[in-house]
Design a protein around this motif. Structure first.
Motif, PDB file in Angstrom:
ATOM      1  N   HIS A 114       0.956  -1.082  -0.069  1.00 34.04           N
ATOM      2  CA  HIS A 114       0.014   0.019   0.012  1.00 34.04           C
ATOM      3  C   HIS A 114       0.747   1.327   0.048  1.00 34.04           C
ATOM      4  O   HIS A 114       0.359   2.263  -0.541  1.00 34.04           O
ATOM      5  CB  HIS A 114      -0.891  -0.054   1.234  1.00 34.04           C
ATOM      6  CG  HIS A 114      -1.854   1.157   1.244  1.00 34.04           C
ATOM      7  ND1 HIS A 114      -2.754   1.352   0.684  1.00 34.04           N
ATOM      8  CD2 HIS A 114      -1.682   2.194   2.043  1.00 34.04           C
ATOM      9  CE1 HIS A 114      -3.693   2.355   0.856  1.00 34.04           C
ATOM     10  NE2 HIS A 114      -2.650   3.154   1.844  1.00 34.04           N
ATOM     11  N   HIS A 118       1.027   4.558  -2.722  1.00 32.11           N
ATOM     12  CA  HIS A 118       0.932   5.896  -2.377  1.00 32.11           C
ATOM     13  C   HIS A 118       1.943   6.737  -3.190  1.00 32.11           C
ATOM     14  O   HIS A 118       1.776   7.773  -3.615  1.00 32.11           O
ATOM     15  CB  HIS A 118       1.023   6.128  -1.133  1.00 32.11           C
ATOM     16  CG  HIS A 118      -0.256   6.347  -0.258  1.00 32.11           C
ATOM     17  ND1 HIS A 118      -1.570   6.818  -0.593  1.00 32.11           N
ATOM     18  CD2 HIS A 118      -0.906   5.548   0.694  1.00 32.11           C
ATOM     19  CE1 HIS A 118      -2.246   6.803   0.160  1.00 32.11           C
ATOM     20  NE2 HIS A 118      -2.135   5.703   1.007  1.00 32.11           N
ATOM     21  N   SER A 144      -0.381   9.652   6.283  1.00 31.20           N
ATOM     22  CA  SER A 144      -1.863   9.485   6.069  1.00 31.20           C
ATOM     23  C   SER A 144      -2.555   9.297   7.648  1.00 31.20           C
ATOM     24  O   SER A 144      -1.746   9.579   8.652  1.00 31.20           O
ATOM     25  CB  SER A 144      -1.972   8.273   5.076  1.00 31.20           C
ATOM     26  OG  SER A 144      -1.523   7.078   5.887  1.00 31.20           O
ATOM     27  N   ASP A 346      -6.698   7.300  -0.327  1.00 31.44           N
ATOM     28  CA  ASP A 346      -6.615   5.941  -0.943  1.00 31.44           C
ATOM     29  C   ASP A 346      -7.394   5.712  -2.039  1.00 31.44           C
ATOM     30  O   ASP A 346      -8.530   6.021  -2.117  1.00 31.44           O
ATOM     31  CB  ASP A 346      -7.004   4.823   0.227  1.00 31.44           C
ATOM     32  CG  ASP A 346      -6.143   4.850   1.423  1.00 31.44           C
ATOM     33  OD1 ASP A 346      -4.914   5.328   1.476  1.00 31.44           O
ATOM     34  OD2 ASP A 346      -6.609   4.304   2.538  1.00 31.44           O
TER      35      ASP A 346
HETATM   36 ZN    ZN Z   1      -3.076   5.169   2.585  1.00 33.33          ZN
END
Ligand code: ZN
Ligand code: KG4
Length: 378
Positions: A114, A118, A144, A346
């Motif tokens: 993940h 980003h 985040s 996201d």
């Molecule tokens: Zn995230």
């Protein structure tokens, strides 16, 4: 060679997302189904509810992403899915669906971290703008609701490699925004609200002491320390102390009750319910967080001889953070890039984009992998 299309799937936290990206640079569709309304009453993400909502949304979201891209299931070249980090139950929904789809369609499956997603959101948009000249080493601040990380990235033949040179020792920056907003009765998520309200307050009204990180001694075990650590739990406690000392409790309760009566409060609704003291506190909190993020990141960039800066993740949508980074990085002679606001939070376009170098390298996942709640990025 004809263009390769990757279907990206993301379900690590509270957004169910699917997107189709061509060759890591052409965004064909980007569908995000947000669960904000589900978690709002709790002031934070409730893991069990997140899994349930992902289960409901995943099939229609993928179908919509393909339809908007003008693609069929059969015309996709590969499927990419977030393996971690994130909520295990939430990740599993995306992973199970991606595995089933890849098996049924006989398409390769690619796993993506993940956080790398980003970072690749920035690259995807730079390529879309025609900027293919990114100099390495590159320093990425991923900031985040769940993460505050500094990664020094190098470009290798089969993709990028990463060294984690900074991370938070307690709360993530976005988490501090969300907790402070909850504490002040401003609703959830806190980032966008505080960002909007801060414009109306005096950022110098309340003095917050910058977090002092002691390296190489007590507290955090040495193995978990990085040279450029952050800490945001102190400022949250300082806001709480200020609220108590200044007797702001009552006005917070009044605001909470008023907001509970508005179905979808806008930032104008919330602004109308804030006095000067609250606005000054919010502006000062934001100033302190932004200054801390910018100062530590630029120091890390200097020490790591970084030649490019990426700032990404939900908090990268913040207006003051962008302005301050742009100003300070220019002074340091460092090019700095951010994703658009839509790709800061996201999404699955970033997952499909990050998977492209892996498709080229034929770096495919077997059928036996599972969700990794604390997957590290290397
Ligand atoms: Zn995230
Ligand atoms: O990247 P993201 O969507 O999810 C995680 O991976 O955590 O980030 C969500 C976080 C939330 O904490 C939210 O309050 C914060 O990003 N955020 C902001 C802004 N927009 C979202 N924080 C500061 N300013 C904003 N404009």
């Amino acid at each position: 060679m004809s263009e390769s299309y990757i279907l990206g799937i993301e379900s690590s936290c509270d957004e169910t997302a699917a997107a189709v990206v061509g060759d890591g640079e052409h965004l064909l569709s980007n569908v995000v189904s947000s669960q904000i309304a589900t978690h709002q009453p709790y002031g934070g993400v409730v893991p069990e509810l997140a899994s349930r909502e992902h289960l409901r949304a995943i099939v229609p979201v993928v179908r919509q992403a393909l339809a908007e891209a003008g693609k069929t299931y059969e015309s996709i070249d590969a499927i990419a899915v977030t393996q971690g980090p994130g909520l295990a139950g939430a990740l599993l929904v995306g992973i199970s669906y991606a595995k089933a789809l890849a098996f049924a369609l006989e398409k390769p499956l690619i796993t993506v971290n993940h956080l790398e997603g980003h970072i690749h959101a920035v690259l995807l948009e730079e390529k879309q703008k025609g900027n293919f000249q990114i100099d390495f080493p590159l320093l990425a601040l991923v900031v985040s609701g769940g993460h505050t990380h500094l990664f020094l990235a190098e470009e290798r033949e089969h993709g990028w490699t990463y060294t984690n040179i900074g991370r938070t020792r307690d709360d993530a920056a976005g988490e501090a925004y969300d907790k402070v907003a909850k504490l002040l009765g401003l609703g959830y998520p806190g980032g966008p609200v505080i960002d909007a309200l801060a414009l109306h307050g005096n950022p110098k009204a309340v003095k917050f002491v910058p977090s002092q990180i002691k390296h190489g001694n007590r507290g955090t075990p040495k193995a978990e320390q990085t040279p450029h650590d952050f800490s945001f739990s102190g400022i949250k406690t300082a806001v709480l102390r200020y609220v108590e000392l200044e007797g702001m409790r009552e006005s917070i309760t009044v605001r909470q009750q008023a907001l509970a009566g508005i179905s979808k409060p806008t930032s104008a609704d919330i602004l109308a319910l804030c006095d000067k003291k609250t606005l000054d506190l919010v502006a000062s909190f934001q100033r302190a967080v932004v200054q801390d993020l910018v100062a530590k990141t630029l120091q890390a960039a200097k020490e790591g001889n970084a030649r490019t800066l990426f700032v990404t993740g939900g908090v990268a949508a913040n207006r003051e953070l962008r302005e301050t980074f742009a100003k300070e990085a220019a002074k340091a002679g460092l090019p700095v890039y951010f994703p658009s606001r839509k790709l800061s939070t996201d999404n699955a376009a970033m997952i499909a984009a990050a998977a492209f170098p892996k498709l080229r390298a034929r770096d495919f996942a077997g059928a036996d992998f599972s969700a990794e709640a604390s997957l590290a990025l290397r």
